[in-house]
Design an enzyme around this catalytic site. Sequence first.
Site, short mmCIF file in Angstrom:
data_model
loop_
_atom_site.label_atom_id
_atom_site.label_comp_id
_atom_site.label_asym_id
_atom_site.label_seq_id
_atom_site.Cartn_x
_atom_site.Cartn_y
_atom_site.Cartn_z
N LYS A 197 38.56 28.52 11.36
CA LYS A 197 37.78 27.74 12.31
C LYS A 197 37.33 28.67 13.44
CE LYS A 197 37.84 23.82 15.44
NZ LYS A 197 38.49 22.57 15.84
N LYS A 250 34.93 26.28 8.99
CA LYS A 250 34.21 25.48 9.97
C LYS A 250 33.63 26.38 11.04
CE LYS A 250 35.14 21.88 13.28
NZ LYS A 250 36.15 21.08 13.90
C1 PBG Z 1 38.98 19.73 17.85
C2 PBG Z 1 37.89 19.56 16.85
C3 PBG Z 1 36.56 19.91 17.06
C4 PBG Z 1 35.85 19.53 15.93
C5 PBG Z 1 36.77 18.96 15.04
N1 PBG Z 1 38.03 19.00 15.63
C6 PBG Z 1 35.92 20.49 18.26
C7 PBG Z 1 36.51 21.69 18.86
O1 PBG Z 1 37.25 22.46 18.25
O2 PBG Z 1 36.23 21.90 20.05
C8 PBG Z 1 34.38 19.71 15.77
C9 PBG Z 1 33.69 18.85 14.76
C10 PBG Z 1 32.21 18.83 14.88
O3 PBG Z 1 31.60 19.52 15.73
O4 PBG Z 1 31.61 18.10 14.09
N2 PBG Z 1 40.24 19.99 17.44
#
Ligand code: PBG
Length: 325
Positions: A197, A250
């Site tokens: 991520k 991601k």
């Molecule tokens: C937070 C989380 C995020 C997303 C999923 N879980 C945002 C972040 O890490 O700040 C993003 C999902 C999206 O943008 O569709 N744990």
Amino acid sequence: MMFPLNRNRRLRSSAALRDLVRENSLSANDFIVPLFIVEGTQSKTEIPSMPNYFRFSIDLAVKEAKRLYGLGIRGVLLFVKVTDAEKDNTGAAALNPEGLMQRSIRAIKAAVPELVVCTDVALDPYSNYGHDGIVENKQIVNDVTVEILAKMAVSHAESGADIVAPSDMMDGRVLAIRKALENAGFVNTGIISYSAKYASAFYGPFRDALDSAPGFGDKKTYQMDVANRKEAIIETLRDIEEGADIVMVKPGMPYLDIVRDLANNTHVPIAVYQVSGEYAMLKAAAEKGWLDHDNVMMEQLMAFKRAGASLIVTYHAERTIQLLQ
Ligand code: PBG
């Protein structure tokens, strides 16, 4: 083989031939649909930066889950937007057996038991700092956070979650979660690890949806540097060793190289998260008449399959299924 012995266009010359030789396909079974849940009843509000995507109160989320299952969707991923009063720097609300997440899981599993319910495990929706972990002296502290995440995962499993999805990027959390689940007897509760991520600017609309933007700094001390590729393989192999059943990349589209790296280097199912900013970009361009929404959407989703993903977390699932039918 050489021209004219080989003509690459030959197999493209009719729709039927193209159908026969196509390497990848899309179906409803590929998708996991994120659901944003809020307190209240009979509440459905559009997220401003995510046109045609909504936050639901539990009662309407249950209806939505039923409807999605009827369309062929096999998995949902739950996120909750808790009230500001419930946010602190301890994650207390995340562990509450009567919390919004726990009630949501129970309600959806009761109404649609066959649907695979996945849950977000991270502290940011519950954090008064908008960070994924406990904050001390402006640092996001790893090991204390991991202990809470493990308890949170068990609490989700107790409520009926099929799969927990840690999205926090703390070190060692997959192992801690796996051990905690095993100790509590949840041997069949799965883990989708957000293993690669990135600290991406594409999460903006999601943070609007959950009101979870970081209050200070950014997430670069825990989410991955967008410049790095090899590190994604290290992170992912470690998560698999620690007990992840499914690994995830991601965001999606800008990270197809990472999806392919993982496909070449692992043998577990790979998920990809087409994030909120990707959704918003396409909606905005289509609204301006600059891109053909449906064709671009299908092309993007197919690209994930081609890159090696077997599951796609996407806000486009429903529209895609309409087009596939
Ligand atoms: C937070 C989380 C995020 C997303 C999923 N879980 C945002 C972040 O890490 O700040 C993003 C999902 C999206 O943008 O569709 N744990």
